[in-house]
Design a protein around this motif. Structure first.
Motif, PDB file in Angstrom:
ATOM      1  N   ILE A 118       0.854  -1.180   0.000  1.00 38.03           N
ATOM      2  CA  ILE A 118       0.000   0.000   0.000  1.00 38.03           C
ATOM      3  C   ILE A 118       0.892   1.232   0.000  1.00 38.03           C
ATOM      4  CG2 ILE A 118      -1.809   1.255   1.230  1.00 38.03           C
ATOM      5  CD1 ILE A 118      -2.606  -1.430   2.509  1.00 38.03           C
ATOM      6  N   LEU A 164      -7.864   5.001  -2.370  1.00 36.97           N
ATOM      7  CA  LEU A 164      -7.856   4.437  -1.023  1.00 36.97           C
ATOM      8  C   LEU A 164      -8.465   5.381   0.005  1.00 36.97           C
ATOM      9  CD1 LEU A 164      -6.989   2.066   0.763  1.00 36.97           C
ATOM     10  CD2 LEU A 164      -4.778   3.217   1.067  1.00 36.97           C
ATOM     11  N   ILE A 177      -1.736  -1.142  -4.062  1.00 34.24           N
ATOM     12  CA  ILE A 177      -2.744  -0.087  -4.023  1.00 34.24           C
ATOM     13  C   ILE A 177      -1.986   1.212  -4.226  1.00 34.24           C
ATOM     14  CG2 ILE A 177      -4.474   1.121  -2.653  1.00 34.24           C
ATOM     15  CD1 ILE A 177      -5.072  -1.467  -1.248  1.00 34.24           C
TER      16      ILE A 177
END
Length: 330
Positions: free
Chosen positions: A36, A63, A89
């Motif tokens: 992430i 996100l 992500i």
């Protein structure tokens, strides 16, 4: 599972490239990996892995919208996969406004629910998303976060969600962390978040051959306060080449990416890089670091053998050996 935030207070510690290299090492150990990217700045992990084409689109789902419970699509639609098989992500420009958007959410919800702002779980939002709503532990063996550096809501959400830090540090110079300073930093975060935070290890990075650098390296390696399984030498050429190859240092060496000047122009091509022993030693140290985090910190059973298939060169095999004394690649 492995859940770790790769965090450094100062720049120049290989934070982003270390995150990428650990992710690829875990993947090569047989794990399913998600990274992430919480860094809204340019030159982040999203750029490194060449994903996130919608990062600048204000209308794109991202996100932040999911953390604040106002998504435009399914969570899985956020995930992209790099050429090396790492799920990512990507960063989005909205990350830069996370705190202001969070404040709007808090003002609305505290007014509606009649609770005080102090009672609002502002640091628990990413945790709730990853583990309670999306239950990523059922999908992934390892989740890594490359965070923003500033001590603010986004960073605290990352640490609250994953609970374990890997800390790359400068061996000397401005911004380097002393042993006491590192312990104080972790203690302050534990107090602010009211949780226990594990420090998997400290990784002196960019270690040169000066006496000052060696003294700082030895200081970290000889303490009993935390683990220092490896030190990473100054590898600017190798780390810089990652940005041109759009991938890990393992990819750079295997595909032999090199940037050079020809007829007044800078050219980046595969198949041109030499394979010096010091770079193979650096990959071995990154492999050892990943092995330490997986087995010693989290108790995960992983494949300890790495086989590098280097274009027009042959293969190199290495294993992590956790009984080896820490040393820096010259």
């Amino acid at each position: 599972m492995i859940t770790t935030v790769i965090y450094a207070e100062s720049g120049g510690t290989y934070k982003t490239t270390m995150t990428a290299n650990l992710a690829v090492a875990f993947k090569r150990m047989g794990l399913d990996v998600l990274v992430i990217d919480l860094d809204p700045q340019t030159g982040n992990l999203t750029s490194l892995f060449d994903v996130g084409e919608n990062r600048g689109n204000p209308d794109a789902d991202n996100l932040v919208k999911h953390i604040l419970e106002m998504p435009d699509s399914d969570f899985d639609d956020l995930i992209e996969t790099s050429e090396e098989g790492i799920d990512i992500i990507p960063s989005h420009d909205m990350l830069g406004d996370f705190t202001s958007n969070l404040e709007q959410k808090i003002s609305y919800e505290t007014g509606m629910k009649g609770i005080s702002r102090d009672e609002y779980p502002r640091f628990e939002l990413l945790y709730n998303l990853l583990w309670e709503r999306e239950q990523l532990n059922e999908t992934y063996d390892a989740v890594l976060i490359d965070p923003n550096a500033r001590a603010e809501d986004l960073l605290y959400n990352a640490i609250y969600a994953l609970r374990t830090l890997v800390a790359p540090v400068k061996p000397a110079g401005k911004g380097s962390l002393s042993l006491d300073g590192l312990e104080e930093m972790v203690g302050n975060m534990e107090t602010a978040l009211d949780i226990e935070i594990g420090l998997s290890c400290v990784v002196p990075s960019g270690v040169g051959q000066t006496n000052a650098h060696k003294q700082y390296r030895d200081q970290f390696e000889n303490t009993d306060s935390f683990a220092t399984p490896v030190s990473i030498g100054s590898r600017e050429s190798l780390m810089d080449a990652m940005w041109e190859a759009r991938g890990s240092a393992f990819k750079v060496v295997e595909e032999r990416w090199k940037t050079y000047e020809e007829d007044g122009e800078m050219i980046t091509e595969k198949g041109e890089r030499r394979v010096p022993d010091r770079e193979l030693e650096t990959l071995e140290k990154l492999w050892q670091l990943a092995g330490f985090i997986a087995t010693e910190t989290f108790g995960v059973d992983v494949d300890d053998e790495l086989v590098l298939d280097i274009d027009d060169y042959g293969t190199e095999t290495m294993r992590f050996n956790l009984t080896t004394e820490p040393e820096v690649a010259d």
